[in-house]
Design an enzyme around this catalytic site. Sequence first.
Site, PDB file in Angstrom:
ATOM      1  N   LEU A   1       0.609  -1.244  -0.087  1.00  0.00           N
ATOM      2  CA  LEU A   1      -0.157   0.113   0.060  1.00  0.00           C
ATOM      3  C   LEU A   1       0.605   1.174   0.016  1.00  0.00           C
ATOM      4  O   LEU A   1       0.343   2.435   0.135  1.00  0.00           O
ATOM      5  CB  LEU A   1      -0.876   0.173   1.292  1.00  0.00           C
ATOM      6  CG  LEU A   1      -2.204  -1.042   1.185  1.00  0.00           C
ATOM      7  CD1 LEU A   1      -2.786  -1.115   2.632  1.00  0.00           C
ATOM      8  CD2 LEU A   1      -2.983  -0.988   0.064  1.00  0.00           C
ATOM      9  N   ARG A   2       2.099   1.213  -0.035  1.00  0.00           N
ATOM     10  CA  ARG A   2       2.942   2.157  -0.073  1.00  0.00           C
ATOM     11  C   ARG A   2       2.893   3.058  -1.196  1.00  0.00           C
ATOM     12  O   ARG A   2       2.885   4.402  -1.353  1.00  0.00           O
ATOM     13  CB  ARG A   2       4.786   1.920   0.405  1.00  0.00           C
ATOM     14  CG  ARG A   2       5.440   2.867   0.701  1.00  0.00           C
ATOM     15  CD  ARG A   2       6.818   2.473   0.876  1.00  0.00           C
ATOM     16  NE  ARG A   2       6.973   2.060   2.065  1.00  0.00           N
ATOM     17  CZ  ARG A   2       7.608   1.075   2.495  1.00  0.00           C
ATOM     18  NH1 ARG A   2       8.283   0.221   1.572  1.00  0.00           N
ATOM     19  NH2 ARG A   2       7.589   0.561   3.906  1.00  0.00           N
TER      20      ARG A   2
END
Length: 333
Positions: free
Chosen positions: A271-272
Amino acid sequence: MAKFPFSAIVGQDEMKQALLIAAVDPSIGGVMVFGDRGTGKSTAARALASLLPPITAHENCPYGGSKEDALAYPDVCGGGPLRKRAVPFVDLPLGATEDRVIGSLDLEKALRSGEKGFEPGLLAKAHRGFLYIDEINLLEDHLVDLLLDVAASGENVVEREGLSVRHPAKFVLIGSGNPEEGELRPQLLDRFGLSVEVRTPEDIETRVSIMRLVAANERDPDAFTAQWAGEDEKILKQIARGKAKLAKLETGEDILIDAAHLCMAVGADGLRGELTLMRAARAFAALEGARKVKREHLIAVAPSALRHRLRRDVLDETGSTVRITRALQELFG
Protein backbone atom coordinates in the site's frame (compact mmCIF):
# COMPACT_ATOMS: atom_id res chain seq x y z
CA MET A 1 32.05 29.49 -7.82
CA ALA A 2 28.33 30.24 -7.90
CA LYS A 3 25.92 27.33 -8.06
CA PHE A 4 24.10 26.72 -11.33
CA PRO A 5 20.62 28.30 -11.02
CA PHE A 6 17.77 25.81 -10.69
CA SER A 7 15.61 27.70 -13.17
CA ALA A 8 18.38 27.58 -15.80
CA ILE A 9 18.42 23.77 -15.95
CA VAL A 10 17.10 22.73 -19.36
CA GLY A 11 14.83 19.71 -19.73
CA GLN A 12 14.69 16.94 -17.08
CA ASP A 13 11.23 18.21 -16.12
CA GLU A 14 10.27 15.08 -14.18
CA MET A 15 13.42 15.27 -12.05
CA LYS A 16 12.84 18.95 -11.27
CA GLN A 17 9.19 18.26 -10.45
CA ALA A 18 10.16 15.45 -8.05
CA LEU A 19 12.72 17.64 -6.26
CA LEU A 20 10.19 20.47 -5.86
CA ILE A 21 7.60 18.02 -4.49
CA ALA A 22 10.16 16.75 -1.95
CA ALA A 23 10.97 20.34 -0.97
CA VAL A 24 7.29 21.06 -0.30
CA ASP A 25 6.68 17.80 1.56
CA PRO A 26 9.87 16.11 2.87
CA SER A 27 7.73 13.29 4.32
CA ILE A 28 7.44 11.96 0.74
CA GLY A 29 10.52 9.87 1.58
CA GLY A 30 13.28 11.02 -0.73
CA VAL A 31 13.96 10.97 -4.46
CA MET A 32 15.80 8.28 -6.41
CA VAL A 33 17.23 9.48 -9.75
CA PHE A 34 18.43 6.80 -12.15
CA GLY A 35 19.91 7.74 -15.50
CA ASP A 36 22.85 8.41 -17.75
CA ARG A 37 26.00 10.06 -16.51
CA GLY A 38 26.32 13.79 -17.03
CA THR A 39 22.60 14.55 -17.18
CA GLY A 40 22.52 17.11 -14.36
CA LYS A 41 21.40 14.87 -11.49
CA SER A 42 23.65 16.36 -8.80
CA THR A 43 23.52 19.82 -10.42
CA ALA A 44 19.74 19.97 -10.00
CA ALA A 45 19.85 18.79 -6.38
CA ARG A 46 22.57 21.30 -5.42
CA ALA A 47 20.78 24.09 -7.27
CA LEU A 48 17.57 23.46 -5.35
CA ALA A 49 19.38 23.41 -1.98
CA SER A 50 21.16 26.69 -2.72
CA LEU A 51 17.88 28.23 -3.89
CA LEU A 52 16.05 27.67 -0.59
CA PRO A 53 16.06 30.45 2.02
CA PRO A 54 18.51 30.10 4.94
CA ILE A 55 17.36 28.29 8.07
CA THR A 56 17.45 29.76 11.59
CA ALA A 57 19.49 27.65 14.00
CA HIS A 58 21.05 27.88 17.45
CA GLU A 59 24.69 28.96 17.14
CA ASN A 60 26.04 26.29 19.51
CA CYS A 61 23.98 23.39 18.19
CA PRO A 62 26.12 20.90 16.21
CA TYR A 63 22.95 19.73 14.45
CA GLY A 64 21.77 23.11 13.19
CA GLY A 65 18.82 22.71 15.53
CA SER A 66 15.79 24.99 15.59
CA LYS A 67 13.96 26.22 18.72
CA GLU A 68 11.74 23.15 18.51
CA ASP A 69 14.79 20.85 18.28
CA ALA A 70 16.35 22.45 21.38
CA LEU A 71 13.15 21.70 23.33
CA ALA A 72 12.78 18.15 21.98
CA TYR A 73 16.46 17.24 22.33
CA PRO A 74 17.81 19.33 25.24
CA ASP A 75 20.67 16.89 25.92
CA VAL A 76 22.28 17.25 22.49
CA CYS A 77 21.10 20.53 20.99
CA GLY A 78 23.20 23.32 22.48
CA GLY A 79 21.72 26.76 22.95
CA GLY A 80 23.18 30.10 22.02
CA PRO A 81 21.70 32.88 19.93
CA LEU A 82 19.75 32.06 16.79
CA ARG A 83 21.67 32.61 13.57
CA LYS A 84 20.88 32.28 9.88
CA ARG A 85 22.72 29.54 8.00
CA ALA A 86 22.50 28.04 4.54
CA VAL A 87 20.35 24.96 3.99
CA PRO A 88 22.75 22.01 4.43
CA PHE A 89 23.72 19.97 1.40
CA VAL A 90 25.80 16.95 2.39
CA ASP A 91 27.51 14.57 -0.03
CA LEU A 92 27.82 11.02 1.27
CA PRO A 93 30.92 9.41 -0.28
CA LEU A 94 30.74 5.78 -1.36
CA GLY A 95 33.59 4.78 0.94
CA ALA A 96 31.99 6.24 4.06
CA THR A 97 32.03 4.00 7.13
CA GLU A 98 28.99 3.50 9.35
CA ASP A 99 30.69 5.53 12.11
CA ARG A 100 31.17 8.48 9.77
CA VAL A 101 27.53 8.31 8.68
CA ILE A 102 25.74 7.93 12.03
CA GLY A 103 28.41 9.34 14.38
CA SER A 104 30.84 7.75 16.83
CA LEU A 105 32.68 8.02 20.11
CA ASP A 106 34.66 11.26 20.41
CA LEU A 107 38.10 9.74 20.94
CA GLU A 108 39.82 13.09 21.48
CA LYS A 109 37.50 13.98 24.35
CA ALA A 110 37.80 10.47 25.79
CA LEU A 111 41.61 10.65 25.77
CA ARG A 112 41.73 14.23 27.04
CA SER A 113 39.24 14.06 29.88
CA GLY A 114 38.35 10.40 30.25
CA GLU A 115 34.70 11.22 29.52
CA LYS A 116 32.65 9.63 26.80
CA GLY A 117 31.39 12.05 24.17
CA PHE A 118 29.61 11.83 20.84
CA GLU A 119 31.12 12.93 17.54
CA PRO A 120 28.20 13.75 15.19
CA GLY A 121 28.27 12.16 11.73
CA LEU A 122 27.01 13.09 8.28
CA LEU A 123 23.37 12.53 9.29
CA ALA A 124 23.73 15.30 11.86
CA LYS A 125 25.21 17.68 9.29
CA ALA A 126 22.34 16.98 6.88
CA HIS A 127 19.61 17.85 9.42
CA ARG A 128 17.05 20.28 7.92
CA GLY A 129 18.68 19.97 4.52
CA PHE A 130 19.61 17.46 1.82
CA LEU A 131 21.67 14.28 1.93
CA TYR A 132 22.92 13.39 -1.54
CA ILE A 133 24.34 9.99 -2.47
CA ASP A 134 25.81 9.57 -5.93
CA GLU A 135 26.00 5.99 -7.25
CA ILE A 136 23.74 4.83 -4.41
CA ASN A 137 23.39 1.48 -6.13
CA LEU A 138 27.07 0.85 -5.27
CA LEU A 139 26.62 1.71 -1.58
CA GLU A 140 26.46 -1.19 0.88
CA ASP A 141 22.88 -2.36 1.44
CA HIS A 142 23.01 -2.07 5.23
CA LEU A 143 24.00 1.61 4.93
CA VAL A 144 21.18 2.32 2.47
CA ASP A 145 18.76 0.58 4.82
CA LEU A 146 20.03 2.64 7.76
CA LEU A 147 19.71 5.90 5.80
CA LEU A 148 16.15 5.12 4.76
CA ASP A 149 15.19 4.29 8.36
CA VAL A 150 16.54 7.60 9.64
CA ALA A 151 15.03 9.56 6.73
CA ALA A 152 11.62 8.04 7.54
CA SER A 153 11.80 8.60 11.32
CA GLY A 154 13.58 11.97 11.33
CA GLU A 155 15.75 10.79 14.20
CA ASN A 156 19.14 9.09 14.51
CA VAL A 157 19.67 6.75 17.47
CA VAL A 158 23.23 5.62 18.24
CA GLU A 159 23.97 2.99 20.86
CA ARG A 160 27.55 1.78 20.97
CA GLU A 161 30.63 1.70 23.21
CA GLY A 162 28.46 2.54 26.19
CA LEU A 163 27.00 5.59 24.45
CA SER A 164 23.28 6.14 23.95
CA VAL A 165 22.48 9.22 21.86
CA ARG A 166 19.41 10.32 19.92
CA HIS A 167 19.42 13.44 17.82
CA PRO A 168 17.24 15.06 15.13
CA ALA A 169 18.04 14.07 11.54
CA LYS A 170 15.32 15.34 9.23
CA PHE A 171 16.55 15.61 5.67
CA VAL A 172 15.53 15.02 2.08
CA LEU A 173 17.38 11.95 0.86
CA ILE A 174 18.40 12.10 -2.80
CA GLY A 175 20.07 9.13 -4.41
CA SER A 176 21.36 8.89 -7.95
CA GLY A 177 22.84 6.11 -9.98
CA ASN A 178 23.47 4.60 -13.38
CA PRO A 179 21.43 1.41 -14.00
CA GLU A 180 24.31 0.00 -16.07
CA GLU A 181 26.34 -0.26 -12.86
CA GLY A 182 23.73 -2.30 -10.99
CA GLU A 183 20.20 -1.85 -9.71
CA LEU A 184 19.24 -1.05 -6.15
CA ARG A 185 17.52 -3.96 -4.40
CA PRO A 186 13.72 -3.73 -4.91
CA GLN A 187 13.11 -3.83 -1.12
CA LEU A 188 15.25 -0.70 -0.70
CA LEU A 189 14.14 1.06 -3.87
CA ASP A 190 10.49 0.68 -2.83
CA ARG A 191 11.15 2.76 0.29
CA PHE A 192 12.14 5.84 -1.69
CA GLY A 193 9.18 8.13 -2.16
CA LEU A 194 9.75 9.04 -5.81
CA SER A 195 11.81 7.45 -8.55
CA VAL A 196 12.85 9.42 -11.61
CA GLU A 197 14.42 8.36 -14.90
CA VAL A 198 16.68 10.84 -16.70
CA ARG A 199 18.02 10.40 -20.20
CA THR A 200 20.56 12.18 -22.37
CA PRO A 201 18.69 14.73 -24.54
CA GLU A 202 18.21 13.45 -28.09
CA ASP A 203 17.39 16.71 -29.88
CA ILE A 204 19.97 19.18 -31.17
CA GLU A 205 18.17 22.26 -29.86
CA THR A 206 18.29 21.09 -26.22
CA ARG A 207 21.95 20.03 -26.45
CA VAL A 208 22.99 23.37 -27.96
CA SER A 209 20.98 25.27 -25.34
CA ILE A 210 22.74 23.37 -22.52
CA MET A 211 26.18 24.12 -24.02
CA ARG A 212 25.36 27.83 -24.27
CA LEU A 213 24.11 28.03 -20.69
CA VAL A 214 27.07 26.13 -19.21
CA ALA A 215 29.52 28.29 -21.17
CA ALA A 216 27.83 31.48 -19.93
CA ASN A 217 27.98 30.22 -16.34
CA GLU A 218 31.67 29.35 -16.61
CA ARG A 219 32.49 32.70 -18.24
CA ASP A 220 30.88 34.84 -15.53
CA PRO A 221 29.07 32.85 -12.84
CA ASP A 222 27.97 35.89 -10.82
CA ALA A 223 26.41 37.61 -13.83
CA PHE A 224 24.79 34.34 -14.91
CA THR A 225 23.28 33.80 -11.45
CA ALA A 226 22.02 37.40 -11.39
CA GLN A 227 20.44 36.89 -14.83
CA TRP A 228 18.36 33.96 -13.51
CA ALA A 229 17.70 35.39 -10.03
CA GLY A 230 14.20 36.53 -10.95
CA GLU A 231 13.16 33.07 -12.19
CA ASP A 232 14.70 31.40 -9.13
CA GLU A 233 12.79 33.81 -6.90
CA LYS A 234 9.53 32.74 -8.57
CA ILE A 235 10.33 29.09 -7.79
CA LEU A 236 11.20 30.00 -4.20
CA LYS A 237 7.84 31.73 -3.76
CA GLN A 238 6.09 28.76 -5.38
CA ILE A 239 7.68 26.39 -2.81
CA ALA A 240 6.77 28.70 0.10
CA ARG A 241 3.15 28.97 -1.11
CA GLY A 242 3.02 25.21 -1.61
CA LYS A 243 4.16 24.52 1.95
CA ALA A 244 1.61 26.95 3.35
CA LYS A 245 -1.19 25.46 1.24
CA LEU A 246 -0.42 21.78 1.79
CA ALA A 247 -2.32 21.26 5.06
CA LYS A 248 -5.44 23.00 3.76
CA LEU A 249 -5.82 21.02 0.55
CA GLU A 250 -8.91 18.88 0.11
CA THR A 251 -8.62 15.36 -1.27
CA GLY A 252 -11.97 14.04 -2.47
CA GLU A 253 -13.14 10.44 -2.21
CA ASP A 254 -13.09 10.20 -6.02
CA ILE A 255 -9.32 10.90 -6.07
CA LEU A 256 -8.67 8.23 -3.44
CA ILE A 257 -10.65 5.75 -5.56
CA ASP A 258 -8.67 6.78 -8.67
CA ALA A 259 -5.40 6.17 -6.81
CA ALA A 260 -6.51 2.71 -5.64
CA HIS A 261 -7.72 1.75 -9.15
CA LEU A 262 -4.42 2.85 -10.68
CA CYS A 263 -2.25 0.96 -8.18
CA MET A 264 -4.29 -2.19 -8.71
CA ALA A 265 -4.14 -1.80 -12.49
CA VAL A 266 -0.35 -1.54 -12.62
CA GLY A 267 0.23 -4.22 -9.97
CA ALA A 268 1.93 -2.08 -7.34
CA ASP A 269 3.24 -4.05 -4.36
CA GLY A 270 1.79 -3.20 -0.94
CA LEU A 271 0.00 0.00 0.00
CA ARG A 272 3.02 2.29 0.00
CA GLY A 273 2.24 3.09 -3.62
CA GLU A 274 -1.19 4.56 -2.86
CA LEU A 275 0.09 6.51 0.15
CA THR A 276 3.05 8.01 -1.72
CA LEU A 277 0.92 8.68 -4.79
CA MET A 278 -1.52 10.72 -2.69
CA ARG A 279 1.22 12.62 -0.82
CA ALA A 280 2.93 13.46 -4.10
CA ALA A 281 -0.35 14.50 -5.75
CA ARG A 282 -1.15 16.75 -2.77
CA ALA A 283 2.30 18.37 -2.86
CA PHE A 284 2.07 18.89 -6.62
CA ALA A 285 -1.41 20.39 -6.29
CA ALA A 286 -0.05 22.73 -3.60
CA LEU A 287 2.80 23.76 -5.91
CA GLU A 288 0.24 24.48 -8.62
CA GLY A 289 -1.79 26.64 -6.24
CA ALA A 290 -4.87 24.41 -6.49
CA ARG A 291 -7.60 24.36 -3.85
CA LYS A 292 -8.09 20.62 -4.04
CA VAL A 293 -6.34 17.60 -5.50
CA LYS A 294 -7.56 16.77 -8.98
CA ARG A 295 -7.12 13.80 -11.27
CA GLU A 296 -4.64 15.78 -13.39
CA HIS A 297 -2.34 16.09 -10.36
CA LEU A 298 -2.56 12.36 -9.75
CA ILE A 299 -1.69 11.62 -13.38
CA ALA A 300 1.27 14.04 -13.33
CA VAL A 301 3.01 12.31 -10.41
CA ALA A 302 1.96 8.69 -11.09
CA PRO A 303 5.11 7.60 -13.00
CA SER A 304 7.56 8.87 -10.38
CA ALA A 305 5.47 7.57 -7.46
CA LEU A 306 4.85 4.08 -8.87
CA ARG A 307 7.46 3.00 -11.43
CA HIS A 308 9.76 1.46 -8.78
CA ARG A 309 6.95 -0.46 -7.04
CA LEU A 310 5.62 -2.68 -9.84
CA ARG A 311 5.63 -6.45 -9.61
CA ARG A 312 7.55 -8.26 -12.30
CA ASP A 313 5.14 -9.59 -14.92
CA VAL A 314 6.65 -12.47 -16.92
CA LEU A 315 3.95 -12.02 -19.56
CA ASP A 316 4.67 -8.30 -19.94
CA GLU A 317 8.31 -7.31 -20.41
CA THR A 318 7.57 -3.66 -21.21
CA GLY A 319 9.17 -1.08 -18.92
CA SER A 320 7.50 0.25 -15.78
CA THR A 321 6.89 3.70 -17.27
CA VAL A 322 5.16 2.22 -20.32
CA ARG A 323 2.93 0.05 -18.11
CA ILE A 324 1.92 3.08 -16.00
CA THR A 325 1.24 5.23 -19.08
CA ARG A 326 -0.86 2.46 -20.59
CA ALA A 327 -2.86 2.03 -17.36
CA LEU A 328 -3.47 5.79 -17.12
CA GLN A 329 -4.77 5.79 -20.69
CA GLU A 330 -7.05 2.81 -20.12
CA LEU A 331 -8.45 4.13 -16.83
CA PHE A 332 -8.72 7.86 -17.47
CA GLY A 333 -8.41 8.30 -21.23
